[in-house]
Design a protein around this motif. Structure first.
Motif, mmCIF file in Angstrom:
data_model
loop_
_atom_site.group_PDB
_atom_site.id
_atom_site.type_symbol
_atom_site.label_atom_id
_atom_site.label_comp_id
_atom_site.label_asym_id
_atom_site.label_seq_id
_atom_site.Cartn_x
_atom_site.Cartn_y
_atom_site.Cartn_z
ATOM 1 N N GLU A 121 4.769 8.717 -2.156
ATOM 2 C CA GLU A 121 3.432 7.855 -1.948
ATOM 3 C C GLU A 121 2.358 8.377 -3.102
ATOM 4 O O GLU A 121 2.693 8.999 -3.984
ATOM 5 C CB GLU A 121 2.695 8.606 -0.768
ATOM 6 C CG GLU A 121 2.117 10.007 -0.666
ATOM 7 C CD GLU A 121 1.409 10.373 0.675
ATOM 8 O OE1 GLU A 121 1.609 9.595 1.450
ATOM 9 O OE2 GLU A 121 1.215 11.700 0.688
ATOM 10 N N TRP A 122 1.229 7.282 -2.986
ATOM 11 C CA TRP A 122 0.315 7.191 -3.987
ATOM 12 C C TRP A 122 -0.656 8.645 -3.770
ATOM 13 O O TRP A 122 -1.062 8.792 -2.458
ATOM 14 C CB TRP A 122 -0.662 6.168 -4.111
ATOM 15 C CG TRP A 122 0.282 5.040 -4.330
ATOM 16 C CD1 TRP A 122 0.199 3.644 -3.430
ATOM 17 C CD2 TRP A 122 0.989 4.635 -5.462
ATOM 18 N NE1 TRP A 122 0.838 2.722 -4.030
ATOM 19 C CE2 TRP A 122 1.409 3.090 -5.248
ATOM 20 C CE3 TRP A 122 1.401 4.858 -6.545
ATOM 21 C CZ2 TRP A 122 2.445 2.612 -6.107
ATOM 22 C CZ3 TRP A 122 2.273 4.654 -7.571
ATOM 23 C CH2 TRP A 122 2.803 3.090 -7.361
ATOM 24 N N THR A 123 -1.252 9.213 -4.817
ATOM 25 C CA THR A 123 -1.799 10.482 -4.567
ATOM 26 C C THR A 123 -3.186 9.938 -4.318
ATOM 27 O O THR A 123 -3.930 10.843 -3.441
ATOM 28 C CB THR A 123 -2.049 11.129 -5.823
ATOM 29 O OG1 THR A 123 -2.492 10.428 -6.740
ATOM 30 C CG2 THR A 123 -0.681 12.005 -6.256
ATOM 31 N N GLU A 124 -3.828 8.804 -4.526
ATOM 32 C CA GLU A 124 -5.044 8.423 -3.978
ATOM 33 C C GLU A 124 -4.932 7.465 -2.988
ATOM 34 O O GLU A 124 -4.228 6.181 -3.165
ATOM 35 C CB GLU A 124 -5.991 7.563 -5.021
ATOM 36 C CG GLU A 124 -6.073 8.481 -6.822
ATOM 37 C CD GLU A 124 -7.295 9.212 -6.271
ATOM 38 O OE1 GLU A 124 -8.363 8.909 -5.545
ATOM 39 O OE2 GLU A 124 -7.450 10.392 -7.027
ATOM 40 N N PRO A 125 -5.441 7.829 -1.725
ATOM 41 C CA PRO A 125 -5.229 6.905 -0.871
ATOM 42 C C PRO A 125 -6.270 5.626 -0.842
ATOM 43 O O PRO A 125 -7.033 5.438 -1.512
ATOM 44 C CB PRO A 125 -5.818 7.481 0.544
ATOM 45 C CG PRO A 125 -6.877 8.519 -0.169
ATOM 46 C CD PRO A 125 -6.222 8.923 -1.328
ATOM 47 N N SER A 126 -5.585 4.564 -0.160
ATOM 48 C CA SER A 126 -6.433 3.151 -0.249
ATOM 49 C C SER A 126 -7.707 3.248 0.431
ATOM 50 O O SER A 126 -7.752 3.992 1.601
ATOM 51 C CB SER A 126 -5.421 2.176 0.016
ATOM 52 O OG SER A 126 -5.289 2.276 1.656
ATOM 53 N N SER A 127 -8.592 2.314 0.286
ATOM 54 C CA SER A 127 -9.982 2.278 1.202
ATOM 55 C C SER A 127 -9.517 2.023 2.535
ATOM 56 O O SER A 127 -10.403 2.697 3.533
ATOM 57 C CB SER A 127 -10.855 1.560 0.381
ATOM 58 O OG SER A 127 -10.498 0.245 0.422
ATOM 59 N N LYS A 128 -8.738 1.352 2.674
ATOM 60 C CA LYS A 128 -8.270 0.906 4.221
ATOM 61 C C LYS A 128 -8.004 2.075 5.005
ATOM 62 O O LYS A 128 -8.133 2.122 6.055
ATOM 63 C CB LYS A 128 -7.162 -0.291 4.140
ATOM 64 C CG LYS A 128 -7.650 -1.668 3.507
ATOM 65 C CD LYS A 128 -6.380 -2.340 3.690
ATOM 66 C CE LYS A 128 -6.772 -3.713 2.709
ATOM 67 N NZ LYS A 128 -5.488 -4.701 2.762
ATOM 68 N N VAL A 129 -7.020 2.840 4.421
ATOM 69 C CA VAL A 129 -6.380 3.979 5.217
ATOM 70 C C VAL A 129 -7.415 5.089 5.404
ATOM 71 O O VAL A 129 -7.474 5.568 6.623
ATOM 72 C CB VAL A 129 -5.209 4.818 4.439
ATOM 73 C CG1 VAL A 129 -4.753 6.118 4.774
ATOM 74 C CG2 VAL A 129 -4.041 3.920 4.102
ATOM 75 N N ALA A 130 -8.603 5.295 4.648
ATOM 76 C CA ALA A 130 -9.555 6.018 4.763
ATOM 77 C C ALA A 130 -10.430 5.485 5.798
ATOM 78 O O ALA A 130 -11.076 6.497 6.370
ATOM 79 C CB ALA A 130 -10.359 6.152 3.338
ATOM 80 N N VAL A 131 -10.728 4.478 5.882
ATOM 81 C CA VAL A 131 -11.611 3.766 6.839
ATOM 82 C C VAL A 131 -11.013 4.241 8.292
ATOM 83 O O VAL A 131 -11.618 4.369 9.215
ATOM 84 C CB VAL A 131 -11.742 2.306 6.842
ATOM 85 C CG1 VAL A 131 -12.494 1.765 7.911
ATOM 86 C CG2 VAL A 131 -12.905 2.224 5.421
#
Length: 185
Positions: free
Chosen positions: A114-124
């Motif tokens: 997976e990517w180390t920086e989460p997407s903004s959609k996942v964080a919301v």
């Protein structure tokens, strides 16, 4: 002998290997997290990091550099969404998490890349309070009920199947069904 030959072969020839890596990288870009074997995850980790480095530059040159490695939709997402997300980071764009489980079919050790920086959609989605989560669950349940009623109307519109056709409709028996219907007409 295989002296100083770089990379994993996975018992595939060069074209199959390139296609497999392209599919894995495309899935990683579009889904942002994939479950695969540890060996495959390690094999595409470096390629995924190189994709991000190219996507951070942006422009036509990045598009041309990314296009051979992933499909069209993934290129657009890399340049517009994922590249800017890693603008301040200088490396280490992916992580491989070993699951400790093995695949049932061949006992292969599994991992998640997976990517180390989460997407903004996942964080919301993760920051929702329990009350809001319940409300959204209720909304989705009502949508499912509406869809179920729509499906029943479609089922009524289907033509009735005779007993002969019903017997023939087994997996892999489609050709026989078609030929019998043609004979009856």
């Amino acid at each position: 002998m295989r002296k100083q030959v770089f990379g994993r072969q996975f018992k595939r020839d060069a074209n199959e290997r390139k296609a497999m890596f392209k599919n894995l990288l495309t899935s990683l870009v579009l889904e942002e997290r994939i479950k695969t074997t540890i060996a495959k995850a390690k094999a595409i980790k470096a390629d995924a990091d190189k994709l991000i480095t190219k996507a951070k530059k942006g422009g036509d040159a990045a598009y041309k550099a990314l296009h051979p490695n992933v499909n069209q939709d993934a290129v657009v997402k890399l340049i517009s969404d994922i590249g800017p997300r890693f603008a301040t980071r200088t490396g280490g764009y992916t992580r491989v998490i070993k699951l400790g489980k093995r695949r049932v079919a061949d006992n292969a050790p599994m991992a998640i890349i997976e990517w180390t920086e989460p997407s903004s959609k996942v964080a919301v989605q993760g920051s929702k309070s329990p009350k809001k989560a319940k409300k959204t669950a209720k909304v989705t349940k009502t949508n499912v009920k509406k869809d179920a009623t729509a499906n029943t109307n479609l089922e009524l519109a289907k033509p009735a199947i005779t007993k002969k056709e019903e017997k023939v409709q087994k997996p892999g028996m489609f050709k026989r069904l078609v030929t019998r219907q043609k004979k009856g007409q």
